[in-house]
Design an enzyme around this catalytic site. Sequence first.
Site, PDB file in Angstrom:
ATOM      1  N   SER A 104       0.815  -1.207   0.000  1.00 35.33           N
ATOM      2  CA  SER A 104       0.000   0.000   0.000  1.00 35.33           C
ATOM      3  C   SER A 104       0.855   1.267   0.000  1.00 35.33           C
ATOM      4  O   SER A 104       1.598   1.518  -0.930  1.00 35.33           O
ATOM      5  CB  SER A 104      -0.956  -0.041   1.188  1.00 35.33           C
ATOM      6  OG  SER A 104      -1.921   0.967   1.111  1.00 35.33           O
ATOM      7  N   ASP A 243      -2.462   6.413  -3.427  1.00 34.23           N
ATOM      8  CA  ASP A 243      -1.352   5.751  -2.762  1.00 34.23           C
ATOM      9  C   ASP A 243      -0.842   4.629  -3.662  1.00 34.23           C
ATOM     10  O   ASP A 243      -1.302   4.459  -4.793  1.00 34.23           O
ATOM     11  CB  ASP A 243      -1.766   5.229  -1.377  1.00 34.23           C
ATOM     12  CG  ASP A 243      -2.802   4.117  -1.434  1.00 34.23           C
ATOM     13  OD1 ASP A 243      -3.483   3.980  -2.467  1.00 34.23           O
ATOM     14  OD2 ASP A 243      -2.933   3.375  -0.450  1.00 34.23           O
ATOM     15  N   ASP A 245      -1.138   1.442  -3.960  1.00 36.63           N
ATOM     16  CA  ASP A 245      -1.981   0.388  -4.536  1.00 36.63           C
ATOM     17  C   ASP A 245      -3.347   0.889  -4.958  1.00 36.63           C
ATOM     18  O   ASP A 245      -4.203   0.102  -5.360  1.00 36.63           O
ATOM     19  CB  ASP A 245      -2.118  -0.794  -3.572  1.00 36.63           C
ATOM     20  CG  ASP A 245      -2.982  -0.491  -2.355  1.00 36.63           C
ATOM     21  OD1 ASP A 245      -3.005   0.678  -1.911  1.00 36.63           O
ATOM     22  OD2 ASP A 245      -3.617  -1.419  -1.816  1.00 36.63           O
ATOM     23  N   ASP A 247      -5.992   2.270  -3.437  1.00 33.55           N
ATOM     24  CA  ASP A 247      -7.256   2.206  -2.702  1.00 33.55           C
ATOM     25  C   ASP A 247      -7.502   3.451  -1.851  1.00 33.55           C
ATOM     26  O   ASP A 247      -8.532   3.572  -1.193  1.00 33.55           O
ATOM     27  CB  ASP A 247      -7.353   0.936  -1.844  1.00 33.55           C
ATOM     28  CG  ASP A 247      -6.284   0.832  -0.765  1.00 33.55           C
ATOM     29  OD1 ASP A 247      -5.406   1.719  -0.690  1.00 33.55           O
ATOM     30  OD2 ASP A 247      -6.324  -0.149  -0.001  1.00 33.55           O
TER      31      ASP A 247
END
Length: 456
Positions: A104, A243, A245, A247
């Site tokens: 992440s 960010d 990833d 999400d």
Amino acid sequence: MSGRRYFGTDGIRGRVGEGMITPDFVLKLGWAAGRVFGQGNGNGGKVLIGKDTRISGYMFESALEAGLVAAGANIRLLGPMTTPGVAYLTRTFRASAGIVITASHNPYQDNGIKFFSADGDKLPDDVEEAIEAELERPLRTVDSAALGKVKRIDDANGRYIEFCKSTVPTSMNFRGLRLVVDCANGATYNTAPYVFEELGADVVRLGTDPDGFNINRDVGSTHPDALCRAVVQEGADLGIAFDGDGDRVLMVDGKGQLIDGDRLLYVITKDRLADGAMRGDVVGTPMSNLGFEHALQRLGVGFVRAKVGDRYIMEHLKRSDGILGGEPSGHIICRDRTSTGDGIVAALQVLAGLKRLDRGLHEICAEVEPYPQILINVRLDAQRDIVGLPAVQDAVQTAEQTLAGRGRVLLRPSGTEPLVRVMVEGVDASEVRRLAEWLAEVVRAQIAPSSAGLTS
């Protein structure tokens, strides 16, 4: 989650080469997951694997692939793909599960594994527990005739781009809108700019040159200063930051001011109300600002707090049949559009809301007056229960008495890193900062004992 040995609040995460983030463990994890997804019958079903852009993703993709195939699962490789993109494609391919290799918003030295169910939801507790149980068993490869096969999905990005665009009306376009889109050198680099360009926006790209090492480095939602500067320098209308990833999303208004997840969620809520599509309470977490809660009350919208983590927000939304929830960090769930927090989809809902309401982002967000809030991350030498220690609990009680109903105190361990998050919120900014810094020192004193006293 306290009884878990491996899973945290959002999968498994850590420093590459240490603890569980090693090729041998990830191989065993793939095998255990394949066993559970196939109910241990040597038929692990179809499993999708995506990853973000960090260098270790290649290594862990191969390890997961080997473990899953050994359990009899058939693999579909997506390559670089956002976490919500994997969730969406898991549903559309009718797969047994989806797996994302990502840490992440963490730096490239970290990595982790996230899982999705066949419905594109985070795995329920009982499935995670079943995977942990399989991890305690010896790895046994299925018979050669039952081994899984591996294929690559070549059009995965195109499929996800079209899905994102479908979450706003087909009659809507963003022509005349100049956007700076910051992809954090992460998984959105090959999808997000195209989504906004294909909907008509003029896009200035930032953080779209991943090299395996620069993910989240000085760009993205955890380092928004570069975006704030770029919006002003480029004369853009808005900036959008994801960010690593994809999400999470934060935005920057035309004045170069950062807009957090609470206020973005407020814009979406206001739009849903105006459209007659709002349903249920908005779900936040203990990190959600009191000013956001009060602004929703003025709209006549209920607000409830779930535990920290988008999986718990989603669980509450499902129970209450609500549609909107999120966190200040930019995890925003639009359950009427998709099954998990999706930065691109959330950004599109904000843009669509601004267009329908015919108002600017800065103007609408001015209706939310955030209480001063300080968040301090105290790094631990290991993942252990510092928050429950008597000295820490006594300090929390003292801080709460000092605030005397004029604010909130929250100490919680991170579910993904060896950190204690110290949050204080109240009406007086100087008092909030003083209490937060004092509490952080109390926590540090339990790690390496030293004097820590409350000053007036």
